[in-house]
Scaffold this active site. Structure first.
Site, PDB file in Angstrom:
ATOM      1  CB  SER A 176      16.033   6.757  44.644  1.00 31.02           C
ATOM      2  OG  SER A 176      15.191   6.464  45.750  1.00 31.02           O
ATOM      3  CG  HIS A 204      17.816   6.495  40.439  1.00 32.83           C
ATOM      4  ND1 HIS A 204      17.549   7.838  40.306  1.00 32.83           N
ATOM      5  CD2 HIS A 204      16.756   5.963  41.113  1.00 32.83           C
ATOM      6  CE1 HIS A 204      16.389   8.117  40.871  1.00 32.83           C
ATOM      7  NE2 HIS A 204      15.888   6.995  41.365  1.00 32.83           N
ATOM      8  CE  LYS A 236      14.045   8.015  38.609  1.00 36.23           C
ATOM      9  NZ  LYS A 236      12.695   7.606  38.118  1.00 36.23           N
TER      10      LYS A 236
END
Length: 390
Positions: A176, A204, A236
């Site tokens: 990240s 992610h 996300k």
């Protein structure tokens, strides 16, 4: 005073490590109002631009009208609503796995999975740069806990040779703060040699990597045998909230029985699951979002290289610019903000000392003109700071 909190806070301020919460006064997006200032933002994780998508909003509204606002109870009591179940089935199909289990947050998913699978007498091996939730899960599991060198299969091999009991190898899919990819094929091969399981937190990666947005496992062409435990977050690229664990029938049933963060918490609002079902459809249908995002990443990296700044090796929307000291990172972030650009300064303990950075994140809602404006402003901001600023 029992705890000298004032001294601890003062120490953090003096080290340029004090954190303040910006106040977002508009919906999430690339053009935002923060603390009363209109800014072009490059610091959220809404990678596909779905957090404020009209169709996702409408699905949420309709879900609230039909299912109410709150989950009302834990999943095992009477909080497991039809939208939750539908979303789990959709996520299982999306990941190509038999089952998926919906969790309230990525932190809870990681904590729940690790602590349910290993305990005293077992071993957890983690990448040194794993997310804090993974590291905390390893420590709290009660298993023997060790961290191998970042993305280093030889280091992992060495630790696997000393492992005891059941062994779980845990890694982020996309790191990240660095934006680089886990060397997953080599990690899985090492784990397989020693009879260990691999768990990947692909918070992610989903939506951004893979031909169909299936994340790092799809990107490398791996399967459930390679990565038995796959974690994803929904806040996300999916643009909503919550998380999930995907895997075998036995894995999910085991988590339902033994994962305390799942058992002992209220389910997420069913309307959030309704919204996520729609965002998942958009993620799969609107391939242009990933294509456009990939082009922006290339454009940004070429532009930063031309400026002469240090970029980390990242093929993802996370594009960190390492500047060194916390003071310089803060000063550069402030210089950008003065010129209408919002980029967050990331400092220790989130990243190692001496590697403070600007964490630029790109989004499918950005335009090429937005990226060009960021590059131009970044060059001006760098020029405005003294070389020795620390």
């Amino acid at each position: 005073m029992f705890l000298n909190l004032s001294a601890r806070l003062a120490e953090r301020r003096d080290a340029d490590l004090y954190r303040r919460r910006p106040l977002l006064e508009t919906p999430q997006g690339v053009n935002v109002l923060v603390d009363g200032q209109s800014l072009l933002a490059f610091c959220n994780n809404d990678y596909l631009g779905l957090a404020n998508h009209p169709q996702v909003i409408e699905a949420f509204v309709q879900g609230a009208r039909q299912w109410g606002v709150g989950g009302g109870a834990s999943h095992l009591v009477v909080g497991h609503s039809t939208p939750h179940h539908q979303l789990e089935e959709a996520l299982a199909a999306f990941t190509g796995r038999p089952r998926a289990l919906l969790m309230s947050s990525g932190y809870m998913a990681n904590l729940g999975a690790v602590t349910a699978l290993v305990g005293q007498g077992d071993t957890v091996l983690e990448d040194r740069l794993n997310h804090a939730s993974l590291l905390d899960a390893g420590l709290l599991s009660g298993a023997r806990f060790s961290r191998y060198l970042h993305n280093d299969a030889a280091s992992l091999q060495s630790r696997l040779g000393k492992a005891v009991g059941d062994t779980l190898v845990v890694t982020d899919g996309v790191f990240s703060m660095d934006g680089d990819l886990a060397e997953l094929p080599a990690i899985c091969a090492a784990a397989r040699q020693h009879g260990a399981w691999v768990m990947v937190d692909d918070a992610h990666g989903f939506g951004c990597l893979g031909e169909h947005g299936g994340g790092i496992v799809e990107h490398f062409g791996l399967n459930t045998e390679d990565v038995p435990v796959l974690i994803g977050t929904l806040g996300k690229a999916f643009g909503t909230a919550g998380a999930f664990v995907a895997g075998s029938e036995e894995l999910i049933e085991s988590l339902i029985q033994f994962a305390r963060p799942y058992i002992y918490t209220t389910s997420q609002p069913p309307a959030v699951a309704c919204a996520t079902l729609r965002s998942l459809e958009l993620l799969r249908e609107e391939v242009w979002r990933r294509v456009h995002l990939a082009r922006l990443i290339v454009r940004f990296r070429e532009g930063v290289s031309a400026i002469g700044l240090e970029l980390m090796n990242s093929p993802t929307p996370i594009q960190p610019i390492v500047v060194g000291s916390s003071a310089r990172a803060l000063a550069l972030s402030a210089a950008l903000r003065e010129r209408g650009i919002l980029v967050t300064a990331i400092r220790p303990p989130t990243v190692p000392r001496g590697t403070a950075r600007l964490r630029v994140t790109l989004c499918a809602a950005h335009t090429e003109a937005d990226v060009d404006r960021l590059l131009e402003t970044l060059q001006l901001a760098v020029a405005s700071l003294p070389e020795s600023h620390d």
